[in-house]
Enzyme design. Structure first.
Site, PDB file in Angstrom:
ATOM      1  N   LYS A 150       0.913   4.071  -2.869  1.00  0.00           N
ATOM      2  CA  LYS A 150       0.538   5.458  -2.567  1.00  0.00           C
ATOM      3  C   LYS A 150       1.709   6.417  -2.824  1.00  0.00           C
ATOM      4  CE  LYS A 150      -3.771   4.838  -1.348  1.00  0.00           C
ATOM      5  NZ  LYS A 150      -4.825   5.193  -2.322  1.00  0.00           N
ATOM      6  N   TYR A 210       0.832  -1.212   0.000  1.00  0.00           N
ATOM      7  CA  TYR A 210       0.000   0.000   0.000  1.00  0.00           C
ATOM      8  C   TYR A 210       0.867   1.262   0.000  1.00  0.00           C
ATOM      9  CZ  TYR A 210      -3.789   3.086   1.736  1.00  0.00           C
ATOM     10  OH  TYR A 210      -4.720   4.072   1.893  1.00  0.00           O
TER      11      TYR A 210
HETATM   12  P1  NAP Z   1     -13.405   2.322   1.650  1.00  0.00           P
HETATM   13  O1  NAP Z   1     -14.435   2.835   2.581  1.00  0.00           O
HETATM   14  O2  NAP Z   1     -12.922   0.921   1.798  1.00  0.00           O
HETATM   15  O3  NAP Z   1     -13.924   2.574   0.150  1.00  0.00           O
HETATM   16  C1  NAP Z   1     -13.151   2.162  -0.941  1.00  0.00           C
HETATM   17  C2  NAP Z   1     -13.915   2.452  -2.212  1.00  0.00           C
HETATM   18  O4  NAP Z   1     -13.128   2.009  -3.331  1.00  0.00           O
HETATM   19  C3  NAP Z   1     -15.231   1.719  -2.290  1.00  0.00           C
HETATM   20  O5  NAP Z   1     -16.173   2.542  -2.934  1.00  0.00           O
HETATM   21  C4  NAP Z   1     -14.898   0.515  -3.158  1.00  0.00           C
HETATM   22  O6  NAP Z   1     -16.070   0.042  -3.777  1.00  0.00           O
HETATM   23  C5  NAP Z   1     -13.929   1.143  -4.153  1.00  0.00           C
HETATM   24  N1  NAP Z   1     -13.070   0.190  -4.838  1.00  0.00           N
HETATM   25  C6  NAP Z   1     -12.232  -0.720  -4.289  1.00  0.00           C
HETATM   26  N2  NAP Z   1     -11.621  -1.414  -5.264  1.00  0.00           N
HETATM   27  C7  NAP Z   1     -12.087  -0.940  -6.448  1.00  0.00           C
HETATM   28  C8  NAP Z   1     -11.832  -1.247  -7.809  1.00  0.00           C
HETATM   29  N3  NAP Z   1     -10.982  -2.222  -8.155  1.00  0.00           N
HETATM   30  N4  NAP Z   1     -12.490  -0.557  -8.759  1.00  0.00           N
HETATM   31  C9  NAP Z   1     -13.365   0.417  -8.421  1.00  0.00           C
HETATM   32  N5  NAP Z   1     -13.651   0.756  -7.163  1.00  0.00           N
HETATM   33  C10 NAP Z   1     -13.007   0.083  -6.175  1.00  0.00           C
HETATM   34  O7  NAP Z   1     -12.086   3.220   1.718  1.00  0.00           O
HETATM   35  P2  NAP Z   1     -11.873   4.773   2.060  1.00  0.00           P
HETATM   36  O8  NAP Z   1     -11.346   4.841   3.424  1.00  0.00           O
HETATM   37  O9  NAP Z   1     -13.054   5.566   1.685  1.00  0.00           O
HETATM   38  O10 NAP Z   1     -10.647   5.071   1.085  1.00  0.00           O
HETATM   39  C11 NAP Z   1     -10.770   5.856  -0.086  1.00  0.00           C
HETATM   40  C12 NAP Z   1      -9.369   6.208  -0.560  1.00  0.00           C
HETATM   41  O11 NAP Z   1      -8.702   6.938   0.471  1.00  0.00           O
HETATM   42  C13 NAP Z   1      -8.501   4.992  -0.847  1.00  0.00           C
HETATM   43  O12 NAP Z   1      -7.688   5.236  -1.965  1.00  0.00           O
HETATM   44  C14 NAP Z   1      -7.654   4.875   0.394  1.00  0.00           C
HETATM   45  O13 NAP Z   1      -6.450   4.217   0.140  1.00  0.00           O
HETATM   46  C15 NAP Z   1      -7.461   6.326   0.756  1.00  0.00           C
HETATM   47  N6  NAP Z   1      -7.124   6.552   2.144  1.00  0.00           N
HETATM   48  C16 NAP Z   1      -7.973   6.200   3.143  1.00  0.00           C
HETATM   49  C17 NAP Z   1      -7.596   6.430   4.457  1.00  0.00           C
HETATM   50  C18 NAP Z   1      -8.469   6.073   5.626  1.00  0.00           C
HETATM   51  O14 NAP Z   1      -8.002   6.183   6.765  1.00  0.00           O
HETATM   52  N7  NAP Z   1      -9.703   5.672   5.435  1.00  0.00           N
HETATM   53  C19 NAP Z   1      -6.347   7.005   4.729  1.00  0.00           C
HETATM   54  C20 NAP Z   1      -5.517   7.341   3.691  1.00  0.00           C
HETATM   55  C21 NAP Z   1      -5.918   7.121   2.391  1.00  0.00           C
HETATM   56  P3  NAP Z   1     -16.265  -1.493  -4.272  1.00  0.00           P
HETATM   57  O15 NAP Z   1     -15.695  -2.367  -3.199  1.00  0.00           O
HETATM   58  O16 NAP Z   1     -17.722  -1.602  -4.455  1.00  0.00           O
HETATM   59  O17 NAP Z   1     -15.543  -1.582  -5.564  1.00  0.00           O
END
Ligand code: NAP
Length: 245
Positions: A157, A153
């Site tokens: 990133k 990851y």
């Molecule tokens: P989340 O709640 O797990 O949501 C992830 C989203 O990505 C879901 O809508 C999922 O939908 C979609 N997804 C996953 N694989 C996919 C694929 N192959 N094609 C299309 N859609 C896909 O995660 P989040 O926390 O909102 O994270 C969103 C972004 O922020 C990510 O890039 C994550 O790495 C980044 N981020 C999050 C955090 C945190 O603390 N939450 C921190 C730093 C960065 P489906 O499963 O239906 O496809």
């Protein structure tokens, strides 16, 4: 900029992507919501439309470039163009390097890093023709500081930060800005599996002493897509409560 704009948002079925879709739609931006799960997207789109927003659902696996290019065309048919791309879809498959399986490396790179490349590749011909565009890549604090258990990851990133800088340089002459947001720990499904003890320990290292909200990332994305951010490109904006400075 008039709010006849349209945004293509990946990973919009929940979490940060959903918060971005809702905020953008509330500002009059037409939103195309993409993720792999059609049912979840249908619910999102119904909710946004019920609130008076314009939204369209497109099932998509971002790791497939051909599919990405096809759905960008579908979004153009729906809303007449794509002015904003938010590369937000992401997954984690955490493990210490010694135990990390090759598949877990590949899928995390494919979805987070290659998925963002695919999005930029698919939308760029259109934005170049329009001579304007905004691209925002959602990277992570893990890509900036590293994190034990996240070799896949954090590599993906960190790669997105390099992708952001290079595409910003390549596309600037066409009035397309490319920036990244690096969230710290945000309350979504991705972090909900952390147990309470881990969360408490984590919060001790965050100067603002709390986990962030998805809406706080959405506000930063909205700013980067606004006229006020017209002179910002190639940057990674950390939204992490001070966890990494
Ligand atoms: P989340 O709640 O797990 O949501 C992830 C989203 O990505 C879901 O809508 C999922 O939908 C979609 N997804 C996953 N694989 C996919 C694929 N192959 N094609 C299309 N859609 C896909 O995660 P989040 O926390 O909102 O994270 C969103 C972004 O922020 C990510 O890039 C994550 O790495 C980044 N981020 C999050 C955090 C945190 O603390 N939450 C921190 C730093 C960065 P489906 O499963 O239906 O496809």
């Amino acid at each position: 900029m008039s709010e006849s704009r349209s945004a293509f948002i990946t990973g919009a079925s929940r979490g940060i992507g959903l918060a971005i879709a809702k905020l953008f739609a509330s500002k009059g931006i037409s939103v195309t919501c993409a993720s792999r799960t059609a049912e979840a997207l249908d619910e999102v789109v119904s909710e946004i439309r019920a609130g008076g927003g314009k939204a369209h659902a497109i099932p998509l696996d971002v790791s497939n470039l051909d599919d990405f290019s096809r759905v960008i065309s579908e979004s153009v048919d729906q809303f007449g163009g794509v002015d904003i791309l938010i590369n937000n879809a992401g997954i984690v498959k955490d493990n210490l390097l010694l135990r990390m399986k090759e598949d877990d490396w590949d899928s995390v790179i494919d979805i987070n890093l290659k998925g963002s490349f695919n999005g930029i590749k698919a939308v760029t011909p259109l934005m170049m023709k329009q001579r304007s565009g905004r691209i925002v890549n959602i990277t992570s604090v893990s890509g900036m500081m590293g994190n034990a258990g996240q070799a896949n990851y954090s590599a993906a990133k960190a790669g997105m930060i390099g992708l952001t800088k290079t595409t910003a340089r390549e596309l600037a002459s066409r009035n397309i800005t490319v920036n990244a947001i690096a969230p710290g720990y945000i309350a979504t499904d991705m972090t909900s599996k952390l147990n309470e003890k881990v969360k408490e320990d984590l919060i001790k290292h965050i100067p603002l002493r709390r986990i962030g909200e998805a809406e706080e990332i959405a506000e930063t994305a909205l700013f980067l897509c606004s006229d006020a951010a017209g002179y910002i490109t190639g940057q990674t904006i950390a939204v992490n409560g001070g966890l990494y400075m």
